[in-house]
Write an enzyme that holds these catalytic residues in place. Structure first.
Site, PDB file in Angstrom:
ATOM      1  N   TRP A 151      -0.457   2.856   0.150  1.00 45.78           N
ATOM      2  CA  TRP A 151      -0.924   4.239   0.118  1.00 45.78           C
ATOM      3  C   TRP A 151       0.173   5.253   0.379  1.00 45.78           C
ATOM      4  O   TRP A 151      -0.057   6.451   0.274  1.00 45.78           O
ATOM      5  CB  TRP A 151      -2.007   4.450   1.193  1.00 45.78           C
ATOM      6  N   SER A 177      -4.307   1.085  -3.087  1.00 47.51           N
ATOM      7  CA  SER A 177      -4.755   0.964  -1.697  1.00 47.51           C
ATOM      8  C   SER A 177      -6.153   1.551  -1.538  1.00 47.51           C
ATOM      9  O   SER A 177      -6.517   2.523  -2.205  1.00 47.51           O
ATOM     10  CB  SER A 177      -3.789   1.717  -0.787  1.00 47.51           C
ATOM     11  N   GLU A 178      -6.898   0.997  -0.619  1.00 51.61           N
ATOM     12  CA  GLU A 178      -8.238   1.504  -0.305  1.00 51.61           C
ATOM     13  C   GLU A 178      -8.170   2.928   0.260  1.00 51.61           C
ATOM     14  O   GLU A 178      -9.184   3.607   0.342  1.00 51.61           O
ATOM     15  CB  GLU A 178      -8.957   0.571   0.681  1.00 51.61           C
ATOM     16  N   LEU A 243       1.763 -21.743  -8.773  1.00 54.74           N
ATOM     17  CA  LEU A 243       2.978 -21.560  -9.588  1.00 54.74           C
ATOM     18  C   LEU A 243       2.915 -20.302 -10.461  1.00 54.74           C
ATOM     19  O   LEU A 243       3.225 -20.334 -11.645  1.00 54.74           O
ATOM     20  CB  LEU A 243       3.274 -22.814 -10.417  1.00 54.74           C
ATOM     21  N   GLY A 251       8.215  -4.541   3.791  1.00 53.30           N
ATOM     22  CA  GLY A 251       8.548  -3.569   4.828  1.00 53.30           C
ATOM     23  C   GLY A 251      10.019  -3.553   5.200  1.00 53.30           C
ATOM     24  O   GLY A 251      10.832  -4.292   4.652  1.00 53.30           O
ATOM     25  N   CYS A 283       8.916   2.739   3.452  1.00 52.06           N
ATOM     26  CA  CYS A 283       9.427   1.377   3.676  1.00 52.06           C
ATOM     27  C   CYS A 283      10.881   1.403   4.100  1.00 52.06           C
ATOM     28  O   CYS A 283      11.299   0.622   4.936  1.00 52.06           O
ATOM     29  CB  CYS A 283       9.256   0.567   2.400  1.00 52.06           C
ATOM     30  N   GLU A 385       8.202  -2.821  12.150  1.00 47.95           N
ATOM     31  CA  GLU A 385       8.143  -1.602  11.352  1.00 47.95           C
ATOM     32  C   GLU A 385       7.134  -0.671  12.022  1.00 47.95           C
ATOM     33  O   GLU A 385       6.006  -1.077  12.282  1.00 47.95           O
ATOM     34  CB  GLU A 385       7.655  -1.969   9.948  1.00 47.95           C
ATOM     35  N   GLY A 458      11.542  -8.665   1.134  1.00 47.93           N
ATOM     36  CA  GLY A 458      11.018  -8.890  -0.211  1.00 47.93           C
ATOM     37  C   GLY A 458      11.813  -9.803  -1.100  1.00 47.93           C
ATOM     38  O   GLY A 458      12.842 -10.358  -0.722  1.00 47.93           O
TER      39      GLY A 458
END
Ligand code: NAD
Length: 483
Positions: A151, A177-178, A243, A251, A283, A385, A458
């Site tokens: 978000w 995102s919600e 796979l 983050g 981030c 974070e 990541g």
């Protein structure tokens, strides 16, 4: 309050699920929209539409047709960007000046990948096997892509994935995102209006459970995810078992290093932005600010002078620099980490920021930017974070020491350093364990410059050529011929 359905097969679809989610404005807490909390049947319908589109007309589109489509989407997004920016600001609370300023980047992503759609080429391979063979490679679309985004920059993180995925010839099921779904649902309408066949771009709304269902769906070939490290690890485990391929933008706990020989004015301006832009909900926030021990007091004073001209206020107000945090849960996490640090001996350093007078009695999700001093590297506030307007100011004495301390910890998204010594700039940037290093700047992004993390930050890179290639598969064709 509006009710908005999922976007499946080129039209809004009523939810098959029984629950409803309420998207609400963090400024006021007023409800904004009712969305579908998608379950298996909703996700199945969206993935089915994406698979049919892949096998249908879209699968036969030429690169030039995909280029033209993305160019038309870019034109529509450019023309209507103010509405998308307003929706994002209303939902997650980012200042309108910030969400609007992202226009060039978002439109640029669409135009850049429209161009790269024309350049996906294979090559001929010189093989040494007996007999005569003509061998060549082609780049084919990865298939149905699940694009799951957070978000804190809704439209930007969505287009970052959708533009290269469509340019590569994939179809997409996006899960915003919600807390910020409306701009994604609106962009889906633009993609249809621009002429995409039904099912090329679909949106399912919902929370983490919807994301889990989408990731595990057998009709999904590739997952492009941006979000927290914990969710990224869960996604990698599911994808690994099946796979599936994936990229993960996760983050960070980025180190921002100020050497005594830096242009301290520029470093202070950059460090304020690094720590507090988007109220720290970035981030790549520079949340660990290493300052040479000889200049700590002077540097805090310079940061204060910078912040003194800024204002905490409501997201749609043109004079707001720092909006609210997106959710009450996010604000509570920030409070808990701050309280924990103070209990362990840290001190809160407050800045002379201006605050909208309506906030003096009730802060709600708003938090003022602060620095923490006298922390130690092992405190939770320096390892986790924080995703709020809190920066730890950490004195250091030598280059070797600050490199080692910067590289400690689980994350490796970004790092930065401020110095006027070119040798030092190159030496330190080479030693820092991070996907991006900024020297005498912070948060620079470009459609052509790869961005992504190492360690818990990541897997894979977004932007640039590498990103579109992640949405393709190499096919090798062997043809025997009579020589
Ligand atoms: P989050 O991980 O809670 O959620 C991100 C998205 O994934 C949401 O749409 C959510 O519904 C969904 N989701 C959550 N758990 C899931 C699961 N197990 N399987 C599938 N989907 C799941 O993160 P958030 O709180 O929305 O966003 C903040 C996080 O995003 C921060 O950690 C931030 O650093 C990260 N982020 C990273 C980048 C980057 O480029 N590296 C950019 C922006 C934000």
């Amino acid at each position: 309050m509006i009710e908005v359905g999922n976007y499946i097969g080129g039209a809004h679809a009523a939810g098959l699920g029984t629950l409803s989610l309420t998207s609400s404005a963090p400024d006021s807490g007023d409800p904004l929209a009712t969305l579908v909390d998608s379950r298996e049947a909703d996700v199945d319908a969206a993935v089915g539409a994406a698979r049919r589109a892949l096998r249908g007309e879209w699968g036969r589109w030429t690169p030039m047709q995909r280029n033209a489509l993305l160019t038309r989407v870019a034109d529509l997004v450019d023309e209507r960007y103010d509405e998308l920016a307003r929706l994002d600001s209303q939902e997650y609370g980012g200042p309108i000046t910030r969400t609007r300023a992202n226009r060039a980047r978002v439109v640029g992503l669409l135009r850049y990948y429209a161009g790269l759609a024309l350049q996906l080429e294979g090559h001929t391979v010189n093989v040494s096997t007996p007999g005569d063979h003509h061998v060549f490679t082609t780049r084919q679309p990865a298939g149905v892509v699940a694009a799951i985004v957070p978000w804190n920059g809704p439209i930007g993180s969505l287009i970052w994935k959708v533009a290269p995925a469509l340019a590569a010839g994939c179809t997409v099921v996006a899960k915003p995102s919600e807390y910020s779904s409306l701009s994604a649902l609106r962009v889906a309408e633009y993609v249809t209006e621009a002429g995409a066949p039904d099912g090329v771009f679909n949106v399912v709304t919902g929370a983490a459970e919807t994301g889990r269902i989408l990731v595990g769906h057998e009709g999904v070939d590739h997952i492009a995810f941006t979000g927290s490290s914990n969710a990224g690890k869960a996604i990698a485990a599911t994808a690994g078992a099946q796979l599936k391929t994936y990229t993960l933008e996760l983050g960070g706990k980025s180190a921002n290093i100020v050497f005594a020989d830096a242009d301290l004015g520029a470093a202070a301006r950059g460090s304020v932005a690094a720590a507090f832009q988007n109220s720290g909900q970035i981030c790549s926030a520079g949340s660990r600010l290493f300052v040479h021990e000889s200049i700590v007091d002077e540097f805090l004073e310079r940061m204060n002078r910078q912040i003194a001209g800024m204002r905490v206020g409501f997201s749609l107000d043109e004079t707001t620099d720092f909006g609210p945090l997106a959710t009450a849960a996010q604000a509570a996490t920030v409070d808990t980490l701050l309280e924990g640090a103070v209990a362990q001996g840290a001190r809160i350093h407050r800045f002379d920021v201006r605050v909208d007078e309506r906030l003096h009695r009730e802060m709600g999700n708003f938090r003022l930017p602060v620095a923490l001093v006298e922390t130690t590297d092992d405190m939770a506030v320096n390892r986790r974070e924080i995703f709020g307007p809190v920066v730890s100011v950490l004195p250091f004495s030598s280059e070797e020491e600050v490199i080692e301390r910067s590289n400690a910890g689980d994350f490796g998204l970004a790092a930065g350093l401020w110095t006027s010594d070119v040798d030092r700039a190159l030496r330190v940037s080479r030693a820092l364990e991070a996907g991006t290093v900024w020297v005498n700047c912070w948060q620079n992004l470009d459609v052509a410059a790869p961005f992504g993390g190492v360690k818990d930050s990541g897997v894979g890179r977004e932007s640039g050529v590498e990103h579109i290639l992640s949405f393709t598969r190499t096919k090798t064709t062997w043809m025997a011929f009579r020589g």
